[in-house]
Design an enzyme around this catalytic site. Structure first.
Site, PDB file in Angstrom:
ATOM      1  CB  SER A 228     -60.348  12.514  -1.799  1.00  0.00           C
ATOM      2  OG  SER A 228     -59.336  11.875  -2.688  1.00  0.00           O
TER       3      SER A 228
ATOM      4  CG  LEU B  65     -54.524  18.413  -4.822  1.00  0.00           C
ATOM      5  CD1 LEU B  65     -53.393  18.306  -6.009  1.00  0.00           C
ATOM      6  CD2 LEU B  65     -54.385  19.435  -4.096  1.00  0.00           C
TER       7      LEU B  65
ATOM      8  CG  ASP C 217     -62.353   9.269  -7.590  1.00  0.00           C
ATOM      9  OD1 ASP C 217     -61.472  10.500  -7.323  1.00  0.00           O
ATOM     10  OD2 ASP C 217     -61.852   8.378  -7.052  1.00  0.00           O
TER      11      ASP C 217
ATOM     12  CB  VAL D 290     -57.581   7.690 -15.368  1.00  0.00           C
ATOM     13  CG1 VAL D 290     -58.374   8.887 -14.785  1.00  0.00           C
ATOM     14  CG2 VAL D 290     -56.724   7.218 -14.341  1.00  0.00           C
TER      15      VAL D 290
ATOM     16  CB  SER E 206     -45.676  16.457  -8.733  1.00  0.00           C
ATOM     17  OG  SER E 206     -44.670  16.311  -7.831  1.00  0.00           O
TER      18      SER E 206
ATOM     19  CE1 TYR F 201     -46.748  11.586  -7.974  1.00  0.00           C
ATOM     20  CE2 TYR F 201     -44.673  12.979  -7.225  1.00  0.00           C
ATOM     21  CZ  TYR F 201     -46.160  12.665  -7.650  1.00  0.00           C
ATOM     22  OH  TYR F 201     -47.017  13.773  -6.838  1.00  0.00           O
TER      23      TYR F 201
ATOM     24  CE  LYS G  88     -48.373  13.459 -10.632  1.00  0.00           C
ATOM     25  NZ  LYS G  88     -49.735  13.703 -10.990  1.00  0.00           N
TER      26      LYS G  88
ATOM     27  CG  PHE H 110     -50.525  21.134  -2.035  1.00  0.00           C
ATOM     28  CD1 PHE H 110     -51.831  21.874  -2.176  1.00  0.00           C
ATOM     29  CD2 PHE H 110     -49.408  21.620  -2.787  1.00  0.00           C
ATOM     30  CE1 PHE H 110     -51.675  22.998  -2.485  1.00  0.00           C
ATOM     31  CE2 PHE H 110     -49.546  23.073  -3.146  1.00  0.00           C
ATOM     32  CZ  PHE H 110     -50.633  23.657  -3.242  1.00  0.00           C
TER      33      PHE H 110
ATOM     34  CB  THR I 240     -52.888  15.269  -0.720  1.00  0.00           C
ATOM     35  OG1 THR I 240     -51.862  14.530  -0.539  1.00  0.00           O
ATOM     36  CG2 THR I 240     -52.485  16.336  -1.529  1.00  0.00           C
TER      37      THR I 240
END
Length: 253
Positions: free
Chosen positions: A15, A17, A36, A58, A146, A159, A163, A192, A194
């Protein structure tokens, strides 16, 4: 790198990006494997582009190793890896109910930073075994950070830290892999469109869009994909984190 005929892994490709990048790579002639956690969506994207799908958590070494091995079996060892899997946890370090639970902080680091490292290490190991192409190139890795990695907002401790870690990893990995002809770059998107953004009310999304200098709108997944392909094709681009944010600099909140 000439993309046509090359095997590519898109992690988080079901999904947003990642899906846009998987489609763009397929249009350019790559043999794309969509990795995914959501295998149903991954299979749908793979069917659309004539690619391969594998489930991948992941944060798990076993899961990532199995997914990369399955993709290798389907298309051969990948020369292209694009990492887009991620989450955006939101919580203050100390909120109304006290300090953030440590596991909440850890989860963002595990998915966004450890997860990126997990697939990067596996793909790079495969790339090192391949014959070099023109300019001695064996492969290219594109990670996703990001702008929060530079300007983390209040409530983005996990977050922003994760990043920021991806940004720091970029030059280190590029230097380490240089002797093997493997390039590493990172894209740091701003605001973005998303799936995470789509869950916000329309008025909130509109208020975010007007904070973007120019063009004054949210970024499109296809624009991320275009930048990812430019990195793949531009052999002299290495060790760089590219802000894709329309001149946005995030406010404190």
């Amino acid at each position: 790198m000439d993309i046509k005929g090359v095997a590519a892994l898109v992690v988080g490709g079901a999904s947003g990006l990642g899906a846009a990048t998987a489609r763009a790579l397929a249009r350019a002639g790559a043999k794309v494997s969509v990795l995914d956690f959501n295998i149903e969506l991954a299979q749908a994207v793979a069917a659309e582009i004539g690619g391969f799908a594998a489930q991948c958590n992941v944060t798990s070494s076993d899961s990532a190793e199995a997914a990369v091995a399955a993709a290798r079996q389907a298309h051969g060892a990948a020369r292209i890896l694009v990492n887009t899997a991620g989450i955006a946890p939101a919580a203050k370090i100390v909120g109304k109910n006290g300090p953030m639970p440590l596991d909440e902080f850890r989860k963002g680091i595990e998915v966004n930073l450890v997860g990126t490292f997990n697939t990067l290490r596996l793909a790079a190991a495969d790339m090192m075994k391949l014959d070099p192409l023109a300019d001695g190139e064996r492969g290219v890795i594109v990670n996703t950070a990001s702008v929060a990695g530079y300007e983390g907002q209040i409530g983005q401790a996990s977050y922003a830290s994760s990043k920021g870690g991806v940004i720091a990893l970029t030059i280190q990995a590029a230097r380490e892999f240089a002797a093997s002809g493997i390039r590493v770059c990172t894209i740091a998107p701003g605001l973005f469109e998303t799936p995470m953004m789509a869950g916000l009310p329309e008025n909130v999304r509109a208020s975010l869009a007007v904070t973007v200098p120019f063009p004054q709108r949210l970024g499109r997944a296809e624009e991320y994909a275009k930048q990812a392909l430019n990195i793949v094709e531009s052999v002299y681009l290495n060790g760089e984190t590219i802000r894709l944010d329309a001149a946005l600099r995030m406010a404190a909140r």
